[in-house]
Design an enzyme around this catalytic site. Structure first.
Site, PDB file in Angstrom:
ATOM      1  N   TYR A  69     -34.952  19.374   8.683  1.00 53.68           N
ATOM      2  CA  TYR A  69     -34.443  19.626   7.333  1.00 53.68           C
ATOM      3  C   TYR A  69     -35.602  19.752   6.348  1.00 53.68           C
ATOM      4  CZ  TYR A  69     -29.851  18.073   9.100  1.00 53.68           C
ATOM      5  OH  TYR A  69     -28.688  17.920   9.808  1.00 53.68           O
ATOM      6  N   GLN A  70     -35.781  20.967   5.854  1.00 57.41           N
ATOM      7  CA  GLN A  70     -36.839  21.266   4.878  1.00 57.41           C
ATOM      8  C   GLN A  70     -38.209  20.781   5.374  1.00 57.41           C
ATOM      9  OE1 GLN A  70     -33.554  22.187   4.077  1.00 57.41           O
ATOM     10  NE2 GLN A  70     -33.443  20.066   3.365  1.00 57.41           N
TER      11      GLN A  70
END
Length: 329
Positions: free
Chosen positions: A61-62
């Site tokens: 995630y990111q």
């Protein structure tokens, strides 16, 4: 808030798990709607105030910034032993395979990086994000067992798999004396109920916790069909999962709205209350504090048998979508 035991583990988790995919530096991810660290911290803080102790993120995630935001917030706001942190790892990359990095080495690298991002010595639940067709299952399970024995991970879970895969993995782990998967994180909500075919039966039989993601179908089950949000317009992945069945799904969404109106509550409360009768904890993403406030209210909502039947009767089989559509050899 209410709490439940996570499968065969000794983890007591809140019935609402805060999904952290919406946190992180959008410049380092595939989504444009993620929140910066200050806003992420405010949502995490509100969740803690409401009794949430279960947080789910992933190294992907990111590019790890979701883990970083979550880790720093929790360190400042709560004692480590009072929360349950779950994170996930992806299979080996083609480059790792080409360079001869083994499954065990990959897992060791991933957990070390996640621990560094989170700023913690251990993860409560480490989740195999999706099935790795290019690495022997024994190698994956042995690698996970090593990091459990090393104290870096307390328990392991799995995500985006078929029931036969989970059954096969735990049978092999039991035979070899390895750590077994105590939970499964699948795609499950009122307009996508394919987990009921085999997975829910397996989990009930073997006491494996179900902690589904996308419980609101990327917002579709939290608003009326004519209420289009900016995220619904921008989230191409969610559109990929749901747009092809929108015609049949809208009838169920309208029924959610009807029951919500009859109770004077939000559609979120009705959608999550239904799912909470089926699973241990639901992973609810939040990009506003009111999102998590509505989710927590669902824990106290009780639907009648008649209302449950009304919500369920229009469902028709769906084709697999999203990650599971890609889970093929």
């Amino acid at each position: 808030m209410k709490y439940a035991k996570l499968g065969e583990s000794d983890l007591n988790v809140s019935r609402i798990c805060m999904g952290c995919m919406g946190f992180g530096d959008f410049r380092r991810g595939q989504h444009t709607w993620t929140w910066n660290e200050e806003n992420s911290r405010n949502i995490i803080k509100r969740g803690l105030e409401l009794g949430i102790n279960f947080f789910d993120t992933a190294i992907t995630y990111q590019s790890g910034t979701s883990e970083q935001y979550l880790g720093r917030s929790l360190r400042d706001l709560v004692r480590r032993e009072d929360v349950v942190i779950a994170t996930k790892f992806l299979p080996r990359t083609p480059e790792e395979i080409e360079s001869g990095i083994s499954g065990q080495e990959h897992i060791e690298r991933m957990i070390n990086r996640s621990l560094q991002n989170l700023g913690t010595d251990y993860v409560d639940l480490y989740i195999y994000h999706m099935w790795d067709w290019h690495t022997p299952l024994y190698e994956i399970l042995e690698g996970l067992d090593r990091i459990v024995k090393a104290g870096k991970v307390r328990y392991i879970g799995i995500s985006n798999c078929y029931a036969w895969q989970l059954a096969k993995a735990n049978a092999l782990a039991e035979r070899e004396g390895f750590a077994e998967f105590v939970s499964v994180q699948g795609h499950y909500n009122l307009i996508f109920r394919e987990e009921e075919r085999e997975m829910s039966g397996l989990c009930k039989e073997d006491n494996i916790a179900m902690t589904p993601y996308s419980p609101l179908a990327s917002g579709r089950l939290s608003r009326r069909p004519d209420e289009i949000s900016d995220r619904l317009l921008k989230d191409s992945y969610a559109k990929f999962k749901y747009d092809s069945t929108s015609g049949q799904d809208v009838k169920i969404i309208q029924r959610v709205a009807e029951i919500a109106d009859s109770h004077g509550v939000s559609m979120t409360e009705i959608s999550l209350a239904w799912l909470l009768t089926k699973v241990t904890s639901v992973i609810t993403g939040a990009t506003k504090t009111r999102h998590i406030e509505d989710a927590v209210k669902a824990v106290e909502m009780n639907l009648s048998d008649k209302e449950t039947a009304y919500l369920e009767e229009l469902y028709v089989p769906h084709r697999l979508a999203g990650v599971m559509a890609q889970n093929k050899c």
